[in-house]
Design an enzyme around this catalytic site. Structure first.
Site, PDB file in Angstrom:
ATOM      1  CB  CYS B 102      22.649  -0.980  28.805  1.00  0.00           C
ATOM      2  SG  CYS B 102      22.691  -2.483  27.882  1.00  0.00           S
ATOM      3  N   PRO B 381      26.497  -2.351  17.876  1.00  0.00           N
ATOM      4  CG  PRO B 381      25.550  -3.133  20.014  1.00  0.00           C
ATOM      5  CD  PRO B 381      26.060  -1.654  19.237  1.00  0.00           C
ATOM      6  CG  MET B 384      22.968 -14.248  17.031  1.00  0.00           C
ATOM      7  SD  MET B 384      22.132 -15.157  18.166  1.00  0.00           S
ATOM      8  CE  MET B 384      20.500 -15.216  17.328  1.00  0.00           C
ATOM      9  CB  SER B 388      29.019  -4.861  15.100  1.00  0.00           C
ATOM     10  OG  SER B 388      28.238  -5.822  15.921  1.00  0.00           O
ATOM     11  CG  HIS B 407      21.001   1.482  21.199  1.00  0.00           C
ATOM     12  ND1 HIS B 407      20.111   1.744  20.443  1.00  0.00           N
ATOM     13  CD2 HIS B 407      21.005   0.591  22.247  1.00  0.00           C
ATOM     14  CE1 HIS B 407      19.317   0.597  20.840  1.00  0.00           C
ATOM     15  NE2 HIS B 407      19.607  -0.070  22.115  1.00  0.00           N
TER      16      HIS B 407
END
Lengths: 141, 484
Positions: B102, B381, B384, B388, B407
């Protein structure tokens, strides 16, 4: 109505299932997993037979749940009901099951969430003070 | 669900779990956190998992956790552990996770937000229509068995050879978009089945595609090395190896649970199941894991291609004219054999990063030529609707954390708590107020991934910079978010 409880987990999702019968633990855990993924109950037009092995009952439970995920992600098969038989031989536990359910197209309306896998983290199948089996499983979502 | 074990403060940004906490611990646990973050870290069982990882055979120096640490399964999310292959060290598929490789990629554009404000709705709709997302989403590529085998060996390069990108894209990926040593024969037929139609699909959960604007530049080298300045549009893609990787992890864990007794390995959590690095089981897992990692790089390459096509359509220009170059691509769920200094000597170690990013400093030969005098780009990141960051790795990270950093923001609220306690329309209203357009396959994902479910990304970044394991380059504000 699926009979299970959710276990709180920060990143993932856990379930707790209780029953006097070990077969029922497997059945209820499978139904719980399906209800986490989808919010539909299709018909029983399709059948699948599975045979899964594990080194002990908890390992067998994880392998069975991941088998259900495999059937869903590769053929959109959703289990509605099942007949289970559990067997043991030296160093191995075996589940054979006839699954009834249907194949359906995932859509925004009938899908709740993606479950990546059933994990071994904090996995338990134990007896409680009433002699019932209690299983706990954490799913990676 | 809180954790009340010992956490000793050893510096402004470091806390220690002493090895005496658990008799099976062979090294200490070190958590990078600020005073503010440590309060949230105690709210779940993640520190216990740091202690559990300190029990795996052959672990060296310490079991590490980055400031975005939270409760995972087996390893904590945000966990880093290095094992020594020559001292009984193991590899643990749970230390990589189901979503192998990922990761995140960031691409730039030459568009200035103020010139394209009125096109953002059209762009969001185009991206949502062109990029497959959501549960079990399928890509537009159908791979034959033969093609899938090539893709597993060559990773992103295989797609570039088919015209889905350019060579420069590969130069700007960790491992150049493919790890050596992948073996298609180490992968089960079941993994092929799950992966054959998912290349170029985003997936669901915390995976996303985001159009962003450079909101603040902290380091003037942003322009020199990345061609980035304030007001410029960027695109971030977060996805992994999809069902293919999940199946590889499942197959390998099943095998490793069986070999615990064979190798006389005793662990506090079965999800940490491992095999000695020089065993047949470990070699097979490594070859399969590398295949899944290559699948993930190919997946992000195809997703980037679809993004470029959408921009071409909306802005009526070729992607090269829009200068949509790949800045970098990082993996944050992976295990690698890397050379690190241990007891004053360079040694090969197996570094597990479970929700952690590699962060090499200047001059490291593994950093692509373009960035060698700067340090490896690190892409973090936020949740939402929040910022970032683009950072770079440091020499201090190489010395202290096996060249690793955080991360993401890290969850604080469970998915169920988030979806029960938050109101969908209020959340959408708040996002609109911040001028963020959200397109998602389902309401539930939006609620579960709400900013309130995550830690404060700014504090996480302050901690990695304050502790010297990364350095800030610029901050990115979300404009359009596409979620599965």
């Amino acid at each position: 109505m699926v009979n299970f409880e959710f276990i709180e987990h920060t990143a993932d999702l856990g379930i707790r299932v209780k029953s006097k019968e070990l077969e029922e633990i497997f059945k209820k855990s499978g139904e719980a997993l399906i209800s986490i993924i989808a919010n539909i109950r299709p018909g029983v037009a399709k059948q699948r037979k599975i045979k899964v092995e594990g080194i002990d009952w908890p390992d067998l439970l994880i392998n069975c749940l991941n088998e259900l995920l495999f059937l869903f992600y590769t053929g959109n098969f959703i289990m509605v009901s099942c007949d289970i038989s559990l067997n043991e031989k030296t160093g191995s536990k075996i589940l054979e099951a006839g699954l009834k359910g249907d194949v359906f197209k995932p859509s925004q309306e009938n899908i709740k969430r993606e479950v990546k896998a059933a994990t071994y983290h904090n996995l338990k199948i134990e007896r409680d003070e009433k002699g019932r089996y209690v299983a706990e499983v954490i799913f990676d979502v | 669900m809180t954790w009340s074990g010992p956490l000793e403060k050893i510096s402004e940004f470091k806390y220690r779990i002493p090895p005496a906490y658990k008799k099976e611990m062979t090294v200490e646990g070190i958590i990078y956190a600020s005073e503010q973050l440590v309060k949230t870290i105690r709210e779940d069982k993640a520190p216990e998992q740091v202690a559990n990882v300190a029990c795996i055979p052959g672990i060296v120096k310490y079991s590490l956790a980055m400031p975005d640490i939270h409760w995972g399964y087996g390893f904590p999310i945000g966990g880093v552990a290095a094992t020594d292959p020559y001292s009984g060290g193991v590899i643990s598929p749970g230390g990589v996770g189901y979503d192998i490789n990922c990761g995140v990629r960031l691409l730039r554009t030459n568009l200035d937000f103020k010139d394209v404000v009125d096109k953002m709705d059209k762009l969001a709709n185009s991206l949502y229509a062109n990029v497959p997302c959501g549960l079990g989403s399928r890509g537009k590529v159908r791979l034959s068995y033969k093609e899938a085998r090539r893709l597993l060996i060559k990773g992103a390069a295989w797609l570039v050879s088919k015209g889905f990108g350019v060579k420069e894209d590969l130069d700007n990926c960790e491992e150049s978009g493919a790890m050596d040593g992948a073996d298609a024969d180490a992968v089960s037929q079941r993994a092929y089945e799950r992966g054959k139609s998912q290349v170029g699909s985003l997936g669901s959960g915390n995976h996303f595609l985001e159009v962003q604007v450079v909101d603040k530049v902290f380091d003037l080298r942003a322009q020199e090395f990345f061609g980035l300045s304030e007001g410029q549009l960027t695109v971030m893609i977060h996805s992994g190896s999809r069902g293919f990787g999940y199946q590889v992890c499942d197959d390998s864990l099943r095998e490793m649970v069986r070999c615990l007794s064979k190798y006389n390995i005793s662990l506090p959590d079965r999800q940490l199941a491992s095999a000695p690095l020089r065993s047949h089981e470990a070699e097979r897992y490594i070859a399969a894991m590398k295949s899944a990692a290559n699948y993930a790089w190919a997946n992000r390459q195809m997703l980037m291609h679809l993004v470029r096509l959408s921009f071409e359509k909306v802005f009526n220009k070729g992607w090269q004219s829009l200068e949509m170059d790949l800045i970098y691509d990082v993996a944050h769920n992976i295990a690698k054999l890397e050379k690190h200094i241990l007891d004053g000597r360079k040694k090969e170690l197996c570094v597990h990063r479970k929700g952690a990013t590699r962060a090499l400093g200047t001059g490291h030969p593994e950093v692509s030529f373009k960035y060698r005098n700067l340090g490896q780009p690190v892409i973090i990141p936020g949740s939402m609707g929040s910022f970032s960051y683009l950072l770079i790795g440091t020499k201090k990270a190489e010395e202290e954390t096996f060249a690793s950093t955080c991360h993401g923001a890290g969850r604080v609220k469970s998915r169920r708590r988030a979806s029960r306690s938050l109101d969908f329309s209020l959340l959408m209203q708040a996002l609109r107020k911040k001028e963020v357009i959200v397109k998602a396959a389902g309401k539930r994902t939006i609620l579960e991934e709400a900013p309130q479910a995550y830690k404060d990304i700014d504090e996480v970044i302050r901690t990695v910079e304050g502790s010297g394991i990364s350095k800030k380059i610029c901050r990115l504000k979300p404009l359009c978010v596409i979620k599965g």
